[in-house]
Design a protein around this motif. Structure first.
Motif, PDB file in Angstrom:
ATOM      1  N   LYS A  85     135.390 104.521 -20.006  1.00 37.37           N
ATOM      2  CA  LYS A  85     135.431 104.760 -18.554  1.00 37.37           C
ATOM      3  C   LYS A  85     136.262 103.690 -17.854  1.00 37.37           C
ATOM      4  N   GLY A 138     137.750 107.066 -13.876  1.00 34.74           N
ATOM      5  CA  GLY A 138     136.510 106.743 -14.575  1.00 34.74           C
ATOM      6  C   GLY A 138     135.383 107.681 -14.193  1.00 34.74           C
ATOM      7  N   ASP A 168     133.468 110.938 -16.286  1.00 36.86           N
ATOM      8  CA  ASP A 168     132.035 111.256 -16.351  1.00 36.86           C
ATOM      9  C   ASP A 168     131.798 112.742 -16.118  1.00 36.86           C
TER      10      ASP A 168
END
Length: 490
Positions: free
Chosen positions: A108, A119, A123
């Protein structure tokens, strides 16, 4: 008396089918033309002390392998040590090298460093990919795919939109990431599914989760350790392996297999499971007993073939990782050479695996074990002179990355492997290395069927049928066909 089953070929799908069928109470015999198990995943050792895995080298989706062992009350650690790689791999661009870290939180941070906001978007991408992985690798891939009715369930219907079955992978990735390098990084795993990312369903973002999130591993002793472990499991269930045994003809009578001609001798079985190349297996039948015509196969989209080199290098190569992807050139240009123009690439991409960075036992002291792979179109002429041109280019690019000097002169062992070798060794249609492409119109029910429509006791398994190419899908494929036969008892 137990019913007898012959399995043709001992690739991952064949060994998997053997284990499950033997557990199901059948007398199982596996016939393998080579002198060892594994098919494309065989291993060889040279007189100089180099030990080469011939095919698969990316141990992704470890949970699928774990499930296989769990089905037989054991685990992978009973057979081999699994090492988590850090970095997982490096991707080389013209002006930058990106190392993929072992831990997801570090991944990330890397994405955020390359592109602001990436980042958090990673997710979101991975949350969706995890959902697809859990549904896809449990509910979707375990279907025998006789017809679409198998997919009519509340859970699958509810999942349909989330699975992105009708979106293409390239468009899907571009919704999350603008940076070209990040998009290439996310697209690369689907290349070996057999088509451009723009022709692969977005469902296959599950591969990003199965790789980047679950990690990249290496079985100490080489990928072949998985083959040996699965063989041991199958033998523990009672399966019998016969090496250097070639199935030469399938003899039928009144819609059933009567016997197999194996090394010139006739042997009778109640069922036959072909883990061998599907097209080749059909050539062992008379024409009107085949599921598919020659024209059918000509129209199919196959995953790539490959140019492979197995090299023993007499010095350690600095700054080279276990897995390295050389993507200095344009991805789409190389892809078009594979699936569009079907020619040798002018500006190739390639992959280097150096397992001696992790496992000192695969090469002599102070030497390197180097495996090079360049994806190619199937059906190409592959004279040694042509292969050598690309070997020199790949070595020059490794030298540029690592600072090594004149690697060509430091090769003490060299073996090339290409299109014609896949044909000769595995009867692979067109010399394909990975099976049938997972394009939208070649997915699930639209893949070649696991059961012969005209011969009652003949079944097919492996990367040319469901669920598709790759080691984990092949293991699942063997389980699917075994369950189909075992279900005949009930």
């Amino acid at each position: 008396m137990k019913k007898k089953i012959a399995i043709i070929g001992s690739g991952f799908s064949g060994i998997s089918a053997a284990a499950y069928l033997a557990k199901g109470g059948y007398e199982v015999h596996v016939f393998e033309k080579h002198n060892q198990p594994g098919g494309r995943a065989r291993q060889f050792t040279t007189y100089l002390g180099y030990q080469f895995d011939m095919g698969p080298s990316w141990y992704w989706m470890p949970d699928i392998m774990d499930k296989f062992f769990k089905d037989f009350d054991c685990k992978s650690s009973d057979f081999f040590e699994l090492i988590s790689l850090n970095p997982q791999f490096e991707m080389i661009f013209e002006d930058e090298t990106i190392a993929i870290p072992e831990k997801y939180d570090d991944l990330k941070l890397l994405f955020e460093k390359i592109e602001t906001g990436a980042g958090d978007l990673l997710d979101k991408f991975m949350q969706s990919a995890k959902y697809k992985y859990e549904v896809g690798m449990q509910d979707f891939v375990n279907k025998p795919c006789h017809n679409w009715l198998e997919f009519i369930s509340p859970k699958i219907a509810k999942s349909a939109i989330k699975l992105d079955l009708l979106s293409n992978f390239r468009s899907y990735v571009s919704k999350f990431f603008k940076n070209k390098k990040l998009r290439t990084l996310m697209e690369f795993p689907v290349i070996f599914l057999g088509a451009s990312p723009k022709n692969i369903p977005a469902l296959y973002s599950l591969m990003n989760y199965g790789g980047y999130a679950l990690g990249t591993h290496y079985p100490k002793g080489g990928f072949y350790q998985l083959v040996l472990a699965m063989q041991k499991v199958a033998e523990n269930q009672g399966a019998i392996f016969h090496f250097s045994h070639t199935v030469e003809k399938i003899n039928t009578q009144n819609g059933d297999i009567k016997s197999l001609l194996i090394n010139g001798e006739l042997k009778e079985f109640d069922y036959v499971v072909a883990s061998s190349d599907y097209h080749h297996t059909e050539s062992l039948l008379i024409e009107d007993e085949r599921n598919y015509t020659q024209d059918y196969w000509r129209k199919k989209t196959f995953a790539p073939s490959s140019l492979i080199y197995y090299l023993g290098i007499t010095e350690e190569i600095p700054n080279l990782k276990h897995h390295t992807l050389f993507f200095e050139n344009d991805l789409d240009e190389h892809i078009d050479c594979i699936y569009g123009e079907k020619k040798w690439p002018e500006k190739p991409l390639f992959y280097a695996c150096c397992p001696s960075k992790t496992d000192k036992n695969v090469a002599p002291e102070n030497c390197e074990n180097l495996f090079l792979l360049m994806p190619l179109a199937i059906g190409l002429d592959d004279e040694e002179e042509t292969r050598e041109i690309y070997l020199k280019e790949m070595l020059q690019r490794i030298e540029k990355l690592t600072g090594a000097k004149d690697l060509l002169s430091k090769i003490e062992y060299k073996k090339s492997y290409c299109v014609s070798d896949f044909v000769n060794d595995y009867n692979a249609y067109g010399g394909n290395a990975y099976g049938l492409a997972n394009t939208l119109n070649q997915t699930a029910v639209l893949k070649p069927k696991i059961k012969n429509k005209k011969v009652n006791n003949l079944y097919y398994t492996g990367q040319l049928t469901v669920p598709g190419p790759g080691v984990p899908p092949s293991i699942i494929s063997g389980k699917i066909v075994a369950q189909e036969i075992c279900n005949l008892k009930t």
